[in-house]
Design a protein around this motif. Structure first.
Motif, short mmCIF file in Angstrom:
data_model
loop_
_atom_site.label_atom_id
_atom_site.label_comp_id
_atom_site.label_asym_id
_atom_site.label_seq_id
_atom_site.Cartn_x
_atom_site.Cartn_y
_atom_site.Cartn_z
N HIS A 211 0.88 4.92 20.11
CA HIS A 211 1.12 6.26 19.55
C HIS A 211 1.39 6.17 18.05
N VAL A 212 2.22 5.21 17.65
CA VAL A 212 2.51 5.02 16.22
C VAL A 212 1.24 4.61 15.48
N PHE A 213 0.47 3.70 16.06
CA PHE A 213 -0.77 3.25 15.44
C PHE A 213 -1.76 4.41 15.31
N ALA A 214 -1.81 5.28 16.31
CA ALA A 214 -2.74 6.41 16.29
C ALA A 214 -2.37 7.44 15.23
N LYS A 215 -1.11 7.48 14.83
CA LYS A 215 -0.71 8.41 13.77
C LYS A 215 -1.30 8.01 12.42
N SER A 216 -1.57 6.74 12.23
CA SER A 216 -2.18 6.29 10.98
C SER A 216 -3.69 6.51 11.06
N THR A 217 -4.32 6.54 9.91
CA THR A 217 -5.77 6.75 9.89
C THR A 217 -6.45 5.59 9.18
N GLU A 218 -7.65 5.32 9.61
CA GLU A 218 -8.46 4.29 8.99
C GLU A 218 -8.84 4.76 7.58
N THR A 219 -8.80 3.85 6.62
CA THR A 219 -9.10 4.23 5.24
C THR A 219 -9.74 3.06 4.52
N ASP A 220 -10.26 3.34 3.33
CA ASP A 220 -10.79 2.26 2.50
C ASP A 220 -10.02 2.12 1.19
N HIS A 221 -8.99 2.98 0.99
CA HIS A 221 -8.12 2.87 -0.19
C HIS A 221 -6.76 3.51 0.12
N VAL A 222 -5.77 3.13 -0.65
CA VAL A 222 -4.44 3.71 -0.51
C VAL A 222 -3.91 4.03 -1.90
N ASP A 223 -3.02 5.01 -1.97
CA ASP A 223 -2.39 5.37 -3.24
C ASP A 223 -1.15 4.52 -3.50
N LEU A 224 -0.49 4.11 -2.44
CA LEU A 224 0.75 3.34 -2.54
C LEU A 224 0.80 2.37 -1.38
N PHE A 225 1.09 1.12 -1.66
CA PHE A 225 1.20 0.12 -0.61
C PHE A 225 2.66 -0.17 -0.36
N ILE A 226 3.09 -0.10 0.88
CA ILE A 226 4.44 -0.46 1.27
C ILE A 226 4.36 -1.75 2.04
N GLY A 227 4.95 -2.79 1.50
CA GLY A 227 4.88 -4.10 2.12
C GLY A 227 5.63 -4.18 3.43
N HIS A 228 5.48 -5.28 4.10
CA HIS A 228 6.07 -5.45 5.43
C HIS A 228 7.36 -6.25 5.39
N SER A 229 8.00 -6.33 4.25
CA SER A 229 9.27 -7.05 4.16
C SER A 229 10.36 -6.23 4.83
N TRP A 230 11.08 -6.86 5.73
CA TRP A 230 12.15 -6.16 6.44
C TRP A 230 13.52 -6.56 5.91
N LYS A 231 13.56 -7.13 4.71
CA LYS A 231 14.85 -7.54 4.14
C LYS A 231 15.70 -6.34 3.78
N ALA A 232 15.08 -5.29 3.29
CA ALA A 232 15.83 -4.07 3.00
C ALA A 232 16.03 -3.31 4.30
N GLY A 233 17.14 -2.63 4.40
CA GLY A 233 17.43 -1.86 5.61
C GLY A 233 16.69 -0.54 5.65
N ARG A 234 16.82 0.11 6.78
CA ARG A 234 16.14 1.39 7.02
C ARG A 234 16.51 2.41 5.96
N TRP A 235 17.81 2.57 5.69
CA TRP A 235 18.24 3.62 4.78
C TRP A 235 17.84 3.34 3.34
N GLU A 236 17.84 2.08 2.92
CA GLU A 236 17.37 1.75 1.57
C GLU A 236 15.89 2.11 1.42
N LYS A 237 15.11 1.79 2.42
CA LYS A 237 13.68 2.12 2.39
C LYS A 237 13.48 3.63 2.40
N PHE A 238 14.22 4.31 3.27
CA PHE A 238 14.08 5.76 3.37
C PHE A 238 14.40 6.43 2.04
N PHE A 239 15.55 6.11 1.45
CA PHE A 239 15.95 6.77 0.21
C PHE A 239 15.08 6.36 -0.98
#
Length: 160
Positions: free
Chosen positions: A64-92
């Motif tokens: 379901h989460v994967f289906a919410k994303s769409t296939e693309t050939d470019h992005v405006d902003l890349f968010i890396g997969h580092s989980w060192k920052a917590g949820r709230w730091e990323k959110f804010f």
């Protein structure tokens, strides 16, 4: 097997349909629950309400989460997969990135509208010592700023 460092890696990732994008309102929904590093976060983001989910329910939530994303050939902003920052730091930080300019504009607009209403109703000289000045000219624009900063990505004029 190609790696992301090889010259054809991006083409390979795109060909496999794995280069995907999501809109800001999708990332920030549920106050960024998707950034929490836990199974319960995946289940919440995947709309699974089970207390003790089965393997199929967990896989369904992931799909379901994967289906919410769409296939693309470019992005405006890349968010890396580092989980060192917590949820709230990323959110804010993402709220600040996406909503700061809109929040500032809404806050100034709220202030100007309130000033115009106060001057129009009381006149310039009638405002001296008024108990309305602090809540109307300070608190209301600050609350407007905070609300738009946190929820601006979901507003009709927000950056989605």
């Amino acid at each position: 097997r190609s790696t992301l460092r090889s010259p054809n890696a991006v083409e390979e990732v795109c060909r496999l349909g794995l280069f995907r994008s999501a809109m800001p309102f999708q990332l920030l929904s549920g106050f960024g629950v998707i950034f929490q590093d836990s199974l319960s976060a995946l289940l919440a983001a995947g709309n699974c309400k089970a207390r003790c989910p089965t393997r199929e329910q967990v896989q369904g939530a992931g799909e379901h989460v994967f289906a919410k994303s769409t296939e693309t050939d470019h992005v405006d902003l890349f968010i890396g997969h580092s989980w060192k920052a917590g949820r709230w730091e990323k959110f804010f930080s993402l709220c600040t990135y996406f909503n700061l300019q809109f929040a500032i504009a809404c806050s100034f607009t709220a202030w100007f509208v309130v000033v115009a209403l106060l001057v129009g109703s009381m006149g310039v000289t009638g405002l001296g010592g008024s108990m309305l000045l602090f809540p109307c000219l300070v608190c209301f624009p600050m609350v407007t700023f905070a609300i738009v900063l946190i929820f601006g990505h979901g507003l009709p004029l927000g950056r989605s």
